[in-house]
Design a protein around this motif. Structure first.
Motif, PDB file in Angstrom:
ATOM      1  N   LEU A 236       0.825  -1.203   0.000  1.00  0.00           N
ATOM      2  CA  LEU A 236       0.000   0.000   0.000  1.00  0.00           C
ATOM      3  C   LEU A 236       0.865   1.261   0.000  1.00  0.00           C
ATOM      4  N   ASN A 237       0.438   2.253  -0.774  1.00  0.00           N
ATOM      5  CA  ASN A 237       1.105   3.551  -0.710  1.00  0.00           C
ATOM      6  C   ASN A 237       0.572   4.303   0.504  1.00  0.00           C
ATOM      7  N   SER A 238       1.007   5.534   0.695  1.00  0.00           N
ATOM      8  CA  SER A 238       0.616   6.270   1.899  1.00  0.00           C
ATOM      9  C   SER A 238      -0.892   6.519   1.950  1.00  0.00           C
ATOM     10  N   GLU A 239      -1.525   6.730   0.811  1.00  0.00           N
ATOM     11  CA  GLU A 239      -2.977   6.936   0.793  1.00  0.00           C
ATOM     12  C   GLU A 239      -3.708   5.648   1.210  1.00  0.00           C
TER      13      GLU A 239
ATOM     14  N   GLN B  84      -2.480   3.255   3.093  1.00  0.00           N
ATOM     15  CA  GLN B  84      -2.214   3.047   4.516  1.00  0.00           C
ATOM     16  C   GLN B  84      -3.121   3.929   5.370  1.00  0.00           C
ATOM     17  N   THR B  85      -3.369   5.158   4.915  1.00  0.00           N
ATOM     18  CA  THR B  85      -4.259   6.067   5.644  1.00  0.00           C
ATOM     19  C   THR B  85      -5.679   5.525   5.661  1.00  0.00           C
TER      20      THR B  85
ATOM     21  N   HIS C  29      -6.601   2.404   5.354  1.00  0.00           N
ATOM     22  CA  HIS C  29      -6.611   1.217   6.218  1.00  0.00           C
ATOM     23  C   HIS C  29      -6.617   1.624   7.690  1.00  0.00           C
ATOM     24  N   ARG C  30      -5.815   2.602   8.054  1.00  0.00           N
ATOM     25  CA  ARG C  30      -5.770   3.070   9.441  1.00  0.00           C
ATOM     26  C   ARG C  30      -7.127   3.635   9.868  1.00  0.00           C
TER      27      ARG C  30
END
Length: 74
Positions: free
Chosen positions: A37-40, A42-43, A45-46
């Motif tokens: 996953l890229n940062s978007e 990951q965000t 998912h979080r």
């Protein structure tokens, strides 16, 4: 098999408006591809994890004669 709204529709909604089955399905899906996953991603998912926690988690700790321990999101 998952039958429900897709990520395109859900991404336009607040996570608090998602059904528990949708949170569980997309959490499981994103968990499987977490290393990619890229940062978007990951965000997202979080945020899904935070909403699950806000709702008290996914509670299926014990099996009984009608339910197993695995959460079903179909």
């Amino acid at each position: 098999m998952y039958v429900g709204r897709d990520m395109t529709e859900l991404s336009m909604m607040s996570k608090s408006d998602w059904k528990s089955s949708e949170l569980a399905f997309f959490h499981h899906s994103l968990q499987q591809i977490a290393p990619y996953l890229n940062s978007e991603g990951q965000t997202i998912h979080r945020e899904i994890i935070e909403e699950i926690e806000n709702r008290g988690g996914i509670n299926r700790q014990e099996a009984d004669y009608t339910h197993g321990t695995k959460t079903v999101y179909d």
